[in-house]
Each structure stands twice: as C-alpha cells, then as structure tokens.
Scaffold this motif. Sequence first.
Motif, short mmCIF file in Angstrom:
data_model
loop_
_atom_site.label_atom_id
_atom_site.label_comp_id
_atom_site.label_asym_id
_atom_site.label_seq_id
_atom_site.Cartn_x
_atom_site.Cartn_y
_atom_site.Cartn_z
N UNK A 12 4.09 -5.48 13.72
CA UNK A 12 3.13 -6.58 13.78
C UNK A 12 2.67 -7.03 12.39
N UNK A 13 2.46 -6.10 11.47
CA UNK A 13 2.05 -6.49 10.12
C UNK A 13 3.12 -7.35 9.46
N UNK A 14 4.39 -6.98 9.62
CA UNK A 14 5.48 -7.77 9.07
C UNK A 14 5.55 -9.13 9.75
N UNK A 15 5.22 -9.19 11.04
CA UNK A 15 5.18 -10.48 11.74
C UNK A 15 4.10 -11.38 11.16
N UNK A 16 2.95 -10.79 10.81
CA UNK A 16 1.87 -11.57 10.19
C UNK A 16 2.36 -12.16 8.87
N UNK A 17 3.04 -11.34 8.08
CA UNK A 17 3.55 -11.80 6.79
C UNK A 17 4.60 -12.89 7.00
N UNK A 18 5.51 -12.68 7.94
CA UNK A 18 6.54 -13.68 8.24
C UNK A 18 5.92 -14.98 8.70
N UNK A 19 4.93 -14.88 9.55
CA UNK A 19 4.23 -16.08 10.02
C UNK A 19 3.56 -16.79 8.85
N UNK A 20 3.01 -16.02 7.92
CA UNK A 20 2.40 -16.62 6.73
C UNK A 20 3.42 -17.40 5.91
N UNK A 21 4.61 -16.82 5.73
CA UNK A 21 5.67 -17.53 4.99
C UNK A 21 6.07 -18.80 5.74
N UNK A 33 4.42 -16.34 -3.99
CA UNK A 33 4.32 -14.99 -4.56
C UNK A 33 3.46 -14.12 -3.65
N UNK A 34 3.60 -12.82 -3.80
CA UNK A 34 2.93 -11.88 -2.89
C UNK A 34 1.41 -12.02 -2.88
N UNK A 35 0.80 -12.22 -4.03
CA UNK A 35 -0.67 -12.30 -4.05
C UNK A 35 -1.18 -13.55 -3.32
N UNK A 36 -0.45 -14.66 -3.43
CA UNK A 36 -0.83 -15.87 -2.70
C UNK A 36 -0.59 -15.71 -1.20
N UNK A 37 0.50 -15.04 -0.86
CA UNK A 37 0.82 -14.80 0.55
C UNK A 37 -0.23 -13.88 1.18
N UNK A 38 -0.64 -12.85 0.45
CA UNK A 38 -1.68 -11.95 0.96
C UNK A 38 -2.98 -12.71 1.24
N UNK A 39 -3.36 -13.56 0.31
CA UNK A 39 -4.59 -14.35 0.48
C UNK A 39 -4.48 -15.23 1.73
N UNK A 40 -3.32 -15.87 1.91
CA UNK A 40 -3.11 -16.73 3.08
C UNK A 40 -3.20 -15.90 4.37
N UNK A 41 -2.56 -14.75 4.40
CA UNK A 41 -2.58 -13.90 5.60
C UNK A 41 -4.00 -13.43 5.90
N UNK A 57 -3.17 -5.30 2.83
CA UNK A 57 -3.23 -5.11 1.38
C UNK A 57 -2.00 -5.76 0.74
N UNK A 58 -2.03 -5.88 -0.57
CA UNK A 58 -0.86 -6.43 -1.25
C UNK A 58 0.34 -5.51 -1.07
N UNK A 59 0.09 -4.20 -1.01
CA UNK A 59 1.18 -3.25 -0.76
C UNK A 59 1.80 -3.48 0.63
N UNK A 60 0.96 -3.77 1.62
CA UNK A 60 1.47 -4.09 2.96
C UNK A 60 2.37 -5.32 2.92
N UNK A 61 1.94 -6.33 2.18
CA UNK A 61 2.71 -7.57 2.06
C UNK A 61 4.05 -7.28 1.39
N UNK A 62 4.02 -6.51 0.30
CA UNK A 62 5.26 -6.20 -0.42
C UNK A 62 6.22 -5.42 0.46
N UNK A 63 5.71 -4.38 1.15
CA UNK A 63 6.58 -3.60 2.05
C UNK A 63 7.16 -4.49 3.15
N UNK A 64 6.32 -5.34 3.71
CA UNK A 64 6.78 -6.24 4.77
C UNK A 64 7.85 -7.19 4.25
N UNK A 65 7.64 -7.73 3.05
CA UNK A 65 8.62 -8.66 2.48
C UNK A 65 9.95 -7.97 2.22
#
Length: 115
Positions: A12-21, A33-41, A57-65
């Motif tokens: 689900x966390x990766x789905x949130x990141x994918x949906x953000x992209x 970039x990851x920091x902008x994507x994290x803010x959006x999510x 977290x930004x680490x969650x975003x990076x792992x998901x990406x």
Amino acid sequence: MSDESPVESIPLTAQVVLLGVAELTREDETPVQTHDLRRHCQQQLPAVDTEVVGTITEADVIRSLYRLEDEDFVEEIDPAETSPTGKGRPAYTLAVSVETVYDGVADELHDAATD
C-alpha cells in the motif's frame, strides 16, 4: 489465474507513492525528485481513509521508488543539474499510463485521489 492487477500486488505504501507520481504526471510536474514526491504524498494522505499507510518518510518513498522501478512502474531520470556537493538527485517519471495506476490502486487510495 488471478484477476489482481500488477499494481494491486505492490504494498500500500508503494501504491501511495505510485499514485503520487501519476498525479504529478497528470499535472505535468514530472520528473519528480523524492523530497517533492514525499511532500505531495503527505498532502494527499489526510484524504485516505485507512490507517495502514501511516506517515510516509523520505526513506519510505525511496524504498518504494526502487521497488516500483524494479517492477517497471516508474523510471529514474538522470539528473540534469547537480547539487552544490556535485551529486545530482535522481528524479522519477511514470513508466506506465496514468490510467493503469488509477485502475489498479487500492480503492481507498483511488477514492482519495478523486475527491
């Protein structure tokens, strides 16, 4: 044979990141970039009616990406500019259609994205 979409098979966390992209792609704001994507999510999470995701977290975003890139949902774009330390930050763009993402994400995420 499973009716599950490839998007449904990711956490689900990766789905949130994918949906953000996907949302940023729709708004013509990619590569991101990851920091902008994290803010959006994080801005989108209050609309999600689930306690499964929690804080991203930004680490969650990076792992998901990394996972999304391995599964060919996103692709890393070489940075056009470098930071003051000489290391460019990678940026990401969607490697599948926006419709594929919207059709495949968990219902509670999709509902929040369309509100």
